[in-house]
Design a protein around this motif. Structure first.
Motif, PDB file in Angstrom:
ATOM      1  N   THR A 224       0.760  -1.031   0.035  1.00  0.00           N
ATOM      2  CA  THR A 224      -0.002  -0.181  -0.033  1.00  0.00           C
ATOM      3  C   THR A 224       0.858   1.110   0.058  1.00  0.00           C
ATOM      4  N   VAL A 225       0.618   2.309  -0.991  1.00  0.00           N
ATOM      5  CA  VAL A 225       1.478   3.385  -1.036  1.00  0.00           C
ATOM      6  C   VAL A 225       0.529   4.430  -0.835  1.00  0.00           C
ATOM      7  N   ILE A 229       3.641  10.769  -2.034  1.00  0.00           N
ATOM      8  CA  ILE A 229       5.035   9.780  -1.704  1.00  0.00           C
ATOM      9  C   ILE A 229       5.975  10.557  -1.301  1.00  0.00           C
ATOM     10  N   THR A 230       6.513  10.686   0.063  1.00  0.00           N
ATOM     11  CA  THR A 230       7.374  11.926   0.348  1.00  0.00           C
ATOM     12  C   THR A 230       8.804  11.146   0.362  1.00  0.00           C
TER      13      THR A 230
END
Length: 262
Positions: A224-225, A229-230
């Motif tokens: 799971t993303v 997105i850092t």
């Protein structure tokens, strides 16, 4: 009196002819035993032929030549055994197992009396008639080869040369009487009127090509993303493949099905 004179004349001719002994000699040759491409995953069969030719010259009335012969095949220049698998070698000295048999079922190994183990040379007999001008006879003897299933092969061109008396030898003896059918010599090396030993060199060969096969690939699952997105999300996958030894390889990946940009 006429019958007696005819019999005396025939006897005189026979005795006179016997004074000039016919000369019987034999030669032998063999075709190469050439196997097709070898992967190691399945047996590969091949066959060849040994040709034996004998001729008798000289004046011998109504003779029958009876010959007993034994064909010996040793381990060859690349070593190995006779009962144990024989071996071919490539330029890098890698080995490939094979065997030579006397029968199409490939159950009776073709060996030599020079072996320390139980020898299995091929023995046979044949005969032919000879008149005043001589005669000759040839016979073809098949030989059967098999490369068994084996793993860990390296790519290359494999050979084994069978040369000289230690690797190939035909021993033969013959009986050459006049008028009457003779017995066969008691063995392939003794008895009879004469005989000899000769070689029949040949080569065994087989190619093992460069080959790679992909056996499995695991998914690269990122899980799971989050929507934003850092930082990098790292994951691994595994590609498993088998290659023949000494095969040069590279692995490449294209852009896949949903590439955007470079």
């Amino acid at each position: 009196m006429r019958r007696l004179a005819t019999w005396l004349l025939f006897t005189a001719l026979a005795v006179g002819a016997r004074d000039v002994d016919a000369a019987t000699s034999c030669t032998a040759s063999a075709t190469p035993l050439a196997f097709g491409s070898v992967s190691g995953a399945a047996p590969v069969d091949a066959s060849g032929t040994v040709t034996v030719s004998c001729s008798t010259a000289g004046v011998t009335l109504l003779s029958v030549i009876r010959l007993r012969m034994r064909l010996n095949i040793g381990a060859g220049a690349s070593g190995g055994g006779q009962s144990a698998p024989r071996r071919m070698r490539n330029a890098s000295n890698d080995t490939l197992q094979f065997q030579i048999y006397q029968d199409a079922a490939r159950s009776l190994i073709w060996g030599s009396t020079a072996s320390a183990v139980t020898p299995t040379p091929l023995e046979t007999t044949f005969e032919y008639s000879v008149l005043l001008l001589g005669a000759s006879y040839s016979m073809n003897i098949p030989m059967y080869g098999r490369i068994p299933v084996q793993s860990g092969l390296a790519a290359g061109s494999y050979t084994n040369a069978f040369t000289g008396g230690a690797d190939t030898r035909l021993d033969y003896r013959y009986n050459e009487p006049l008028l009457l059918a003779p017995p066969f010599p008691t063995s392939c090396t003794t008895g009879g009127t004469g005989g000899g030993s000769i070689t029949f060199p040949f080569t065994v060969s087989a190619p093992v090509p460069n080959r790679c096969t992909i056996t499995s690939v695991t998914p690269m699952a990122f899980g799971t993303v989050p929507g934003r997105i850092t930082g990098n999300v790292d994951q691994t996958a595994t590609l498993v493949f088998n290659c023949t030894g000494r095969t040069a390889w590279t692995v490449g990946l294209d852009n896949g099905s949903h590439a955007s940009g470079p």
